[in-house]
Design a protein around this motif. Structure first.
Motif, mmCIF file in Angstrom:
data_model
loop_
_atom_site.group_PDB
_atom_site.id
_atom_site.type_symbol
_atom_site.label_atom_id
_atom_site.label_comp_id
_atom_site.label_asym_id
_atom_site.label_seq_id
_atom_site.Cartn_x
_atom_site.Cartn_y
_atom_site.Cartn_z
ATOM 1 N N LEU A 66 -0.663 7.067 4.150
ATOM 2 C CA LEU A 66 0.749 6.924 4.510
ATOM 3 C C LEU A 66 1.547 8.168 4.131
ATOM 4 O O LEU A 66 2.366 8.663 4.925
ATOM 5 C CB LEU A 66 1.334 5.687 3.837
ATOM 6 C CG LEU A 66 2.726 5.287 4.321
ATOM 7 C CD1 LEU A 66 2.722 4.975 5.808
ATOM 8 C CD2 LEU A 66 3.236 4.088 3.536
ATOM 9 N N ILE A 75 0.518 3.888 12.071
ATOM 10 C CA ILE A 75 1.198 3.084 11.049
ATOM 11 C C ILE A 75 1.233 1.618 11.465
ATOM 12 O O ILE A 75 1.041 0.717 10.627
ATOM 13 C CB ILE A 75 2.619 3.628 10.798
ATOM 14 C CG1 ILE A 75 2.534 4.998 10.116
ATOM 15 C CG2 ILE A 75 3.420 2.661 9.938
ATOM 16 C CD1 ILE A 75 3.868 5.658 9.890
ATOM 17 N N LYS A 76 1.488 1.351 12.744
ATOM 18 C CA LYS A 76 1.504 -0.040 13.204
ATOM 19 C C LYS A 76 0.149 -0.704 13.011
ATOM 20 O O LYS A 76 0.072 -1.900 12.709
ATOM 21 C CB LYS A 76 1.906 -0.102 14.682
ATOM 22 C CG LYS A 76 3.395 0.034 14.912
ATOM 23 C CD LYS A 76 3.830 -0.482 16.268
ATOM 24 C CE LYS A 76 3.284 0.310 17.403
ATOM 25 N NZ LYS A 76 3.845 -0.111 18.707
ATOM 26 N N TRP A 78 -0.169 -1.378 9.140
ATOM 27 C CA TRP A 78 0.939 -2.045 8.459
ATOM 28 C C TRP A 78 0.617 -3.460 7.983
ATOM 29 O O TRP A 78 1.154 -3.901 6.950
ATOM 30 C CB TRP A 78 2.162 -2.054 9.372
ATOM 31 C CG TRP A 78 3.433 -2.324 8.636
ATOM 32 C CD1 TRP A 78 4.235 -3.427 8.732
ATOM 33 C CD2 TRP A 78 4.064 -1.475 7.673
ATOM 34 N NE1 TRP A 78 5.311 -3.321 7.902
ATOM 35 C CE2 TRP A 78 5.233 -2.119 7.235
ATOM 36 C CE3 TRP A 78 3.745 -0.226 7.132
ATOM 37 C CZ2 TRP A 78 6.093 -1.570 6.297
ATOM 38 C CZ3 TRP A 78 4.599 0.322 6.194
ATOM 39 C CH2 TRP A 78 5.745 -0.338 5.794
ATOM 40 N N TYR A 88 -0.012 -0.773 2.093
ATOM 41 C CA TYR A 88 0.785 0.304 2.686
ATOM 42 C C TYR A 88 2.278 0.036 2.547
ATOM 43 O O TYR A 88 3.076 0.972 2.407
ATOM 44 C CB TYR A 88 0.394 0.494 4.154
ATOM 45 C CG TYR A 88 -0.969 1.131 4.309
ATOM 46 C CD1 TYR A 88 -1.158 2.492 4.037
ATOM 47 C CD2 TYR A 88 -2.065 0.384 4.708
ATOM 48 C CE1 TYR A 88 -2.402 3.076 4.161
ATOM 49 C CE2 TYR A 88 -3.323 0.972 4.838
ATOM 50 C CZ TYR A 88 -3.480 2.316 4.557
ATOM 51 O OH TYR A 88 -4.714 2.902 4.674
ATOM 52 N N LYS A 89 2.675 -1.213 2.586
ATOM 53 C CA LYS A 89 4.092 -1.543 2.373
ATOM 54 C C LYS A 89 4.504 -1.175 0.948
ATOM 55 O O LYS A 89 5.586 -0.636 0.715
ATOM 56 C CB LYS A 89 4.317 -3.024 2.636
ATOM 57 C CG LYS A 89 4.015 -3.445 4.068
ATOM 58 C CD LYS A 89 4.128 -4.960 4.249
ATOM 59 C CE LYS A 89 3.720 -5.358 5.662
ATOM 60 N NZ LYS A 89 3.740 -6.817 5.857
ATOM 61 N N LEU A 103 10.129 -2.596 11.365
ATOM 62 C CA LEU A 103 9.130 -2.857 10.324
ATOM 63 C C LEU A 103 9.609 -2.354 8.957
ATOM 64 O O LEU A 103 9.479 -3.050 7.941
ATOM 65 C CB LEU A 103 7.814 -2.168 10.683
ATOM 66 C CG LEU A 103 6.996 -2.735 11.851
ATOM 67 C CD1 LEU A 103 5.769 -1.875 12.098
ATOM 68 C CD2 LEU A 103 6.582 -4.169 11.571
#
Length: 1103
Positions: free
Chosen positions: A757, A790-791, A794, A799-800, A886
Motif C-alpha cells: 500500500l 487497491i480495490k 481492500w 490494508y485498511k 472506500l
C-alpha cells in the motif's frame, strides 16, 4: 565403364543361388561313381547376407566356395540350373539319391506289412549306387583369399573372363596391372601391395563426369561391412582387411585433394564432400559414420583432411542461405547435426575464417547485422524459420479470407516444424560448446557479435533491411534459453554463479549505447573503466548473452506483434476509404489510379496479416514461453540480490526501503535487464496466461513492490509505471481465479501486506511529475491501475489498518496523497461532465435536417472525438470516486484533517450542483452507458461520501463554509432524488435529511460569526485566499500566509508562491506576534457583537 555399374539379374540373388546349387548336385549325382572331381564332393554354401560379398566370410577356406564363374560358364550346369529354376523341388530328388541310407532308415522305422525289409532295400540301393571315394579338401591359400577378397571389395579383377561375379555384379578388368605382374613374374593375383596401382587403373574407368568418390565410397562401405564378420578372421586375413581399409580411405582423400594423382583435372563439384555430406549417414550414397571416424582419426597426421570437411560445410552453409523453411532445407540441418558428433571437426570449423563475420572496410552496423545471418557458417542455419516471407505466404495464402480453424492448424504445423528445428540447433550448439575451449569461445563470440550488431532492432523506426530477421533472432534467443536451462533449477542454487562483475571484465556483450537503470553515461563509463581481475565463468557469459538476446531478439518480435495490429487496422481503413471513393465514381479518370493504390494496399495487407499469423505461431508457443519465463524468474531474483546486496531467494524477504546508498553495480546495469522481465510477463499475461499457472513465483511480487517502494533505484518513469501495470494485469480475473494470477497472493503475502500500500501511494504521488511531455495523461492511466490494485486488496482489513497508520505516522505523506486524489477528482469530473454537455449539444445539432454534407461530416467527427475523450475521463471518474468512497468509509479522521477537509468539501459541493442543480438536464445524452456515465450511480457515490464524513463536525463546518458552492437547494434536490429515483432505504434518506439540517445550522452560525467580525483588517487577511488567517507563518520570501493555504500550495507545487524557490512546510516560521494580534482582534469583535446583541454598547475608546 563405371566399375559400380551392375546389370539387372534375371532372378533375385537368393533364387539364383538355389538354382545353381540344385544344378551342381544334379550334375554330381549323374556323373560316374569313380569320378574324382572335387565338385562332386562340394558341400552347399553357408547362408549369408546378400549385401556382403562371399569373400567377407573370412573364416571359410577357398575350397569351401563353388567357383561362380565356372558354374556360370558350364553348359551342363547352365542347362540344369534352367530346369531347376522352374522346379525348385527337383533338388529334393537329388538329395534323396545322394543320401539313400538315411532315407531307408527313416522308412524302416515306419510300421506296415506291405513294406520290404530294410536289408533288401539297402542291398538294392547299394547295387544302384556304388560307394564314393573319400575326397581331400585342400585349404585355401592366403594369396587366393586375398585376391578374391580385394576383387569383391573393389569390384576389380585380373581375369578378363571373370568380369561378372555370381551375383551378376560387374567387375572392372585391369589389363595394365595384369601385364605388370606378368612382366615381373609375380602371381596374377590382387594383393595389398598392388592395390594402389589397381585403384589408379580402376579410377580410369570412372566416367569423367562423375566424381571418383562415387566409386571409392561404396568400396569403403563394402570393406567396413566385411570387417564386421560374425567370426573373427585369422591374423593374416585381418591384416589384409585393415590394410584394405587404410588404402581405401587414403585413396578417398587423394581423390578429393589430389585428383591429378588419378590423372583427372581439378573439379570443384567433384573434389568436395558436399554431395555426400548432404546425404544422411545411413543412406547408401551418404557419408557413413565409419568414414567420419576414420577421417577424424587421421587428422593429427594428415592436415588435408580438416579442410575437406570445413570447406564442404562452408559451401553447404552458403547454399542453405538461399533456402527457406518451405524448401528442402532438412538435409543441410541433418548434415551439421551429424558433423557435430565429431569434436575435432567442430573445433576446426569454429576456427574457420567464415565462422565469424569478416567486416569489409567501412562496413556499417546495418551491413554487419545482415552479414551475421547470411555470411557466417552458423547464420543460415539459424535463419531458417516460419517467419521468412515466402513461408508465411505459403502457409497463409489469402489470410484475409482464411477461417480460424485453418489458421490454427497452419500455426500448429509451423510450431511443430520450428520445434524440431530448434532441437537440432541446440544439439549443434551444445556440441560446439563441449568440443573444446576454443570452439566454445568462438561460439560465444558469434552469439555476441550477432547481438551487438543488432541494437537497432529496438529503435522506434526499424527497417527490415538494416537488421537481422525476426526468425534468426528468435532462434538465437530460444537456443540461448536452452543453454541456460541446466543452471536454472527451482531452488536457485546456482544464482550466485552469475557474477555482477562480469560487465567489468571486458564482456562480450556491448552496452555502450544502452540506457542504464540509474546512471548517466559518464557515471557508467567511469564505473566500467575500473576493470576487475579474473576470468568470467560460462554461466555468467550465457546469462548476459541471453539477457541481451531477449531484448534484441524475442522481445523485439513480441513488440512487433502489437505494432502489426495497428498497421493492419490502418491499411484496412485505407482500403475501405478507397472502396468508398471508387463506389462514388467507378468510371472516373481517377478510378484506375484508385484501383492501383487499393491493389497495393491489399497486397501489403495480405503480407502483414500472414506475418502476424506466423509471429503468433512462433511467439505464442507454450514450451518456448515457459522456458523464457523460467529465465525471467532467474533474472528477477538476480536483480533483487544485486539491488539489496543480500542473498535473497524465493522464501526469504528483503528489508524495505532499500539502502539510500544505491550500489553502483546495479545502477549501471542496462535498463533492459529489468525491462525484459516486465515486458515478457505482460506479454505472456495477455496472450498465453495459462503458461503462468506453473511458472509464476513470489519473486514477481517482490520485484514490483521493492522497486515501487524504493523507486529512486530506477530512473525511467515508464519502467517504474510498468511495474504497476504488471500488478494491475495480474489482478484480472482469469479462469477460476476471480482475483487473477496475483490478486490472492497480494492479499495473503506478508511482504505485500507490509509494503504494497505504501509503495502504491508513493508512486501515485511520484507520477504527478514524471518529467516527460505526456506525463499529464500518463498519470491518470497509472493512477487508474493503482486504483484497480487497491480495490482488489481492500477486502483484507490489514490494508485498511495500514492506510490508517499512514495517516497518523506519515501525516504529510498521507495529506499529499489525498490532496492529489482530490485534484484528480476535481479535474476529471470537470472534464467528463463538460464533455457530456458538449455531446448533448452535438446530438441536438445533428437533428437539424438543414445541415450540409460538409457540416454534417464535421459535426460527426467532432462528436466522435468528444465521445472518445468522455469515455476515458468518465471511466477514471468512476474509479476515483470509488476510491474516495472506500477511503472515507474507513478513515473519517484522516479525511477531516485541516489540510484536507476544506478542499474535499468544496469539491463535493461543486459537483453536487452539476448533478442535481438546474443545469443537470444538459448532461442528458443518448446511450449514456456508452460513455460509462450513470448519473444515479455517480450521485449515489457523492452522497455516500457525505454520509461517511457527516459525523465529523470539521466536515460539517467545511461544507457550510463553502461560500462558492454550498446551496441548501441542492441538498434538498438530492434528498428528493434519493427517495424517488434512487429508491434508497428510508434510513438512508433520513440520515441524509439530518445531515443537510446540520449543514444549514452550521451555515447560520458561520454567517453570524462573519457578521460579528465585520471587515477584516488587510494585514490579517491571507494574501491568496483573502480570508482571515488563523495560523500565520513567514515564508522564506518573508511574505506571510496562513499555514493551511501554504500547505495546499506546497501539495501541488513545492515552491514559494512569491519567489518560485523550492521549499517545504518545514521552511516556514510561525508568525506568533501576528497570530496573537489576530486572536486579540477576534476576541474584541466577538465581545462587541455579543454586547450589541444584549443591548449594552461596549466602550472601545482608549483611556
Amino acid at each position: 565403364m563405371d566399375p559400380n555399374e551392375q546389370p539387372e539379374p534375371s532372378l533375385p540373388p537368393a533364387e539364383q543361388r538355389l538354382a545353381k546349387l540344385a544344378s551342381l548336385e544334379q550334375a554330381s549325382a549323374s556323373s560316374s561313381s569313380g569320378s574324382d572331381s572335387p565338385k562332386a564332393a562340394e558341400p552347399s554354401k553357408p547362408a549369408q547376407d546378400p549385401s556382403v560379398p562371399p569373400s567377407s566370410l573370412l573364416s571359410l577356406p577357398r575350397q569351401s566356395r563353388a567357383d561362380p564363374n565356372e558354374a556360370s560358364t558350364s553348359p551342363t550346369a547352365a542347362k540344369s540350373a534352367e530346369a531347376n529354376s522352374s522346379n525348385p523341388f527337383s533338388r529334393i530328388t537329388t538329395e534323396s539319391k545322394a543320401e539313400p541310407k538315411s532315407r531307408a532308415l527313416v522308412t524302416a522305422g515306419n510300421s506296415g506289412s506291405t513294406k520290404r525289409s530294410a536289408t533288401a532295400v539297402d542291398r538294392q540301393l547299394a547295387e544302384a549306387h556304388p560307394a564314393k571315394k573319400a575326397q581331400t579338401v585342400t585349404p585355401e591359400s592366403i594369396e587366393d583369399w586375398t585376391d578374391q577378397f580385394l576383387s569383391d571389395m573393389f569390384l576389380i579383377t585380373l581375369d578378363g573372363s571373370k568380369t561378372i561375379d555370381s551375383r551378376g555384379i560387374r567387375h572392372t578388368y585391369l589389363p595394365e596391372l595384369r601385364a605388370e605382374l606378368e612382366q615381373s613374374g609375380e602371381p596374377i593375383k590382387l594383393t595389398t601391395s598392388s592395390l594402389d596401382a589397381a585403384l589408379i587403373e580402376a579410377a580410369q574407368h570412372v566416367p569423367a563426369n562423375r566424381p571418383l568418390l562415387d566409386y571409392l565410397l561404396p568400396c569403403w562401405k563394402r570393406v567396413m561391412r566385411a570387417t564386421r564378420s560374425v567370426r573373427r578372421p585369422s591374423p593374416a586375413k585381418e591384416a589384409v582387411v585393415l590394410e584394405a581399409k587404410r588404402l581405401c580411405m587414403s585413396n578417398c582423400i587423394f581423390a578429393l585433394t589430389m585428383p591429378d594423382y588419378f590423372g583427372r583435372e581439378a573439379n570443384r563439384d567433384h573434389d568436395s564432400l558436399v554431395k555426400y555430406l548432404l546425404k544422411n549417414h545411413s543412406n547408401e550414397d551418404g557419408l557413413c559414420l565409419d568414414f567420419y571416424n576414420e577421417a577424424v582419426s587421421r587428422i593429427s597426421e594428415d592436415d588435408t583432411i580438416t579442410p575437406l570437411f570445413t570447406e564442404a560445410m562452408v559451401i553447404i552453409s552458403e547454399r542453405l542461405a538461399k533456402l527457406t523453411m518451405d524448401k528442402e532445407y532438412k538435409p543441410y540441418i541433418n548434415c551439421l547435426v551429424t558433423f557435430s558428433k565429431f569434436p575435432p571437426l567442430l573445433d576446426a570449423l569454429a576456427q574457420h575464417p567464415r565462422f565469424q563475420v569478416q567486416p569489409a572496410p567501412g562496413a556499417t552496423r546495418e551491413e554487419l547485422a545482415r552479414a551475421t545471418e547470411e555470411q557466417t557458417i552458423l547464420g543460415p542455419f539459424f535463419r531458417i524459420s516460419p517467419l521468412q516471407t515466402d513461408v508465411t505466404m505459403s502457409y497463409f495464402a489469402n489470410p484475409r479470407t482464411m477461417d480460424t480453424g485453418h489458421i490454427k492448424s497452419s500455426q500448429s504445423a509451423l510450431q511443430m516444424s520450428l520445434k524440431a528445428h530448434q532441437v537440432d540447433l541446440i544439439t549443434i550448439i551444445n556440441a560446439f560448446v563441449r568440443a573444446s575451449a576454443a570452439a566454445k569461445n568462438s561460439t560465444l563470440d558469434w552469439f555476441a557479435f550477432s547481438l551487438n550488431s543488432n541494437h537497432k532492432r529496438r529503435a522506434l523506426q526499424v527497417k527490415d533491411t538494416e537488421v537481422a530477421s525476426d526468425g534468426f533472432m528468435v532462434n538465437l534467443t530460444a537456443v540461448l534459453d536452452q543453454l541456460c536451462e541446466p543452471f536454472m533449477d527451482s531452488t536457485f542454487s546456482k544464482i550466485n554463479r552469475v557474477d555482477i562483475d562480469y560487465l567489468r571484465r571486458s564482456p562480450r556483450v556491448s552496452m555502450e549505447d544502452e540506457t542504464k537503470l540509474n546512471a548517466d553515461q559518464e557515471t557508467s563509463n567511469v564505473f566500467y573503466n575500473e576493470k576487475v581481475e579474473g576470468a568470467s565463468n560460462f554461466i555468467s557469459e550465457v546469462f548476459f548473452l541471453t539477457l541481451a538476446a531477449h531484448h534484441y531478439g524475442l522481445g523485439a518480435t513480441n513488440s512487433k506483434l502489437k505494432n502489426l495490429d495497428k498497421e493492419i487496422k490502418y491499411i484496412d481503413k485505407f482500403i475501405k476509404q478507397m472502396e468508398g471513393e471508387l463506389a462514388k465514381a467507378p468510371n472516373s479518370p481517377r478510378a484506375i489510379l484508385i484501383k492501383q493504390h487499393m491493389n497495393k494496399a491489399i497486397d501489403a495487407l495480405e503480407k502483414q496479416t500472414a506475418l502476424k499469423h506466423s509471429i503468433e505461431a512462433v511467439v505464442l508457443d507454450k514450451a518456448m514461453q515457459t522456458l523464457s519465463l523460467q529465465f525471467m524468474r532467474y533474472v528477477s531474483v538476480w536483480l533483487l540480490r544485486a539491488a539489496s546486496k543480500s542473498d535473497y531467494r524465493p522464501g526469504k524477504t528483503i528489508d524495505l526501503p532499500l539502502s539510500a546508498d544505491k550500489p553502483a553495480a546495479f545502477s549501471c546495469l542496462p535498463e533492459y535487464a529489468l525491462q525484459n522481465v516486465v515486458d515478457n510477463l505482460k506479454f505472456v499475461m495477455r496472450y498465453v496466461p495459462n503458461v503462468l499457472m506453473t511458472t509464476m513465483g513470489e519473486e514477481v511480487i517482490t520485484l514490483c513492490i521493492t522497486f515501487l517502494r524504493s523507486s529512486e533505484y530506477i530512473k525511467n518513469p515508464y519502467l517504474k509505471s510498468s511495474l504497476v501495470t504488471l500488478l494491475f494485469v495480474g489482478t484480472w480475473p482469469m479462469y477460476h481465479m476471480n482475483h487473477g494470477l496475483l490478486g490472492d497472493a497480494l492479499m495473503g503475502s506478508g511482504f505485500a501486506n507490509e509494503h504494497l500500500l505504501h509503495a502504491l501511494m508513493k508512486f501515485y504521488i511520484e507520477c504527478e511529475h514524471s518529467g516527460v511531455s505526456s506525463a499529464f495523461f500518463d498519470k491518470f492511466n497509472i493512477r487508474y491501475e493503482i486504483f484497480q490494485v487497491i480495490k482488489t486488496i481492500w477486502p483484507n482489513n490489514v490494508y485498511k489498518e495500514k492506510l490508517s497508520r499512514e495517516s497518523r505516522v506519515n501525516r504529510q505523506f498521507f495529506v499529499q496523497f489525498v490532496n492529489l486524489l482530490l485534484n484528480d477528482a476535481t479535474y476529471l469530473l470537470d472534464e467528463a461532465l463538460s464533455k457530456l454537455v458538449t455531446i448533448h449539444d452535438y446530438q441536438k445539432q445533428l437533428q437539424n435536417r438543414a445541415l450540409t454534407n460538409e457540416e454534417l461530416d464535421k459535426l460527426k467527427a467532432d462528436l466522435e472525438q468528444a465521445e472518445r475523450q468522455c469515455q476515458s475521463w468518465m471511466q477514471l471518474v468512476n474509479d476515483t470516486m470509488g476510491m474516495m468512497k472506500l477511503f472515507t468509509e474507513t478513515l473519517r479522521d484522516s479525511f477531516t484533517m485541516p489540510e484536507i477537509v476544506v478542499r474535499l468539501a468544496g469539491m463535493l459541493n461543486y459537483n453536487l450542483e452539476s448533478l442535481v442543480g438546474p443545469k443537470r438536464s444538459q448532461l442528458k445524452v443518448e446511450d449514456a452507458a456508452k460513455y460509462h456515465f450513470d448519473p444515479k450511480a455517480l450521485l449515489s457515490d457523492f452522497i455516500d461520501v457525505y454520509l461517511n464524513l457527516g459525523p465529523k463536525p470539521e466536515f460539517v463546518n467545511a461544507v457550510a463554509a463553502d461560500g462558492r458552492s454550498y446551496k441548501p437547494a441542492n441538498f434538498e434536490a438530492a434528498s428528493r432524488i434519493l427517495e424517488f429515483s434512487l429508491f434508497k432505504p428510508m434510513e438512508v434518506v433520513a440520515a441524509w435529511n439530518r445531515l443537510r439540517e446540520k449543514f444549514a445550522e452550521a451555515k447560520e452560525e458561520l454567517d453570524q460569526a462573519e457578521l460579528d467580525l465585520g471587515e477584516i483588517p488587510p494585514e490579517f487577511e491571507d494574501p491568496i485566499m483573502g480570508d482571515l488567517m488563523n495560523d500565520p507563518v513567514i515564508l522564506p520570501s518573508r511574505h506571510i500566509m496562513d499555514r493551511s493555504t501554504i500547505v495546499q500550495q506546497l501539495l501541488s507545487t513545492p515552491k514559494d508562491p512569491f519567489s518560485n524557490v523550492h521549499m517545504t512546510i518545514d521552511d516556514v516560521v510561525p508568525a506568533d506576534d501576528l497570530r496573537k494580534q489576530i486572536e486579540a482582534w477576534k476576541a474584541e469583535r466577538i465581545a462587541l457583537a455579543k454586547a450589541k446583541a444584549s443591548g449594552d454598547e461596549m466602550d472601545t475608546s482608549s483611556g
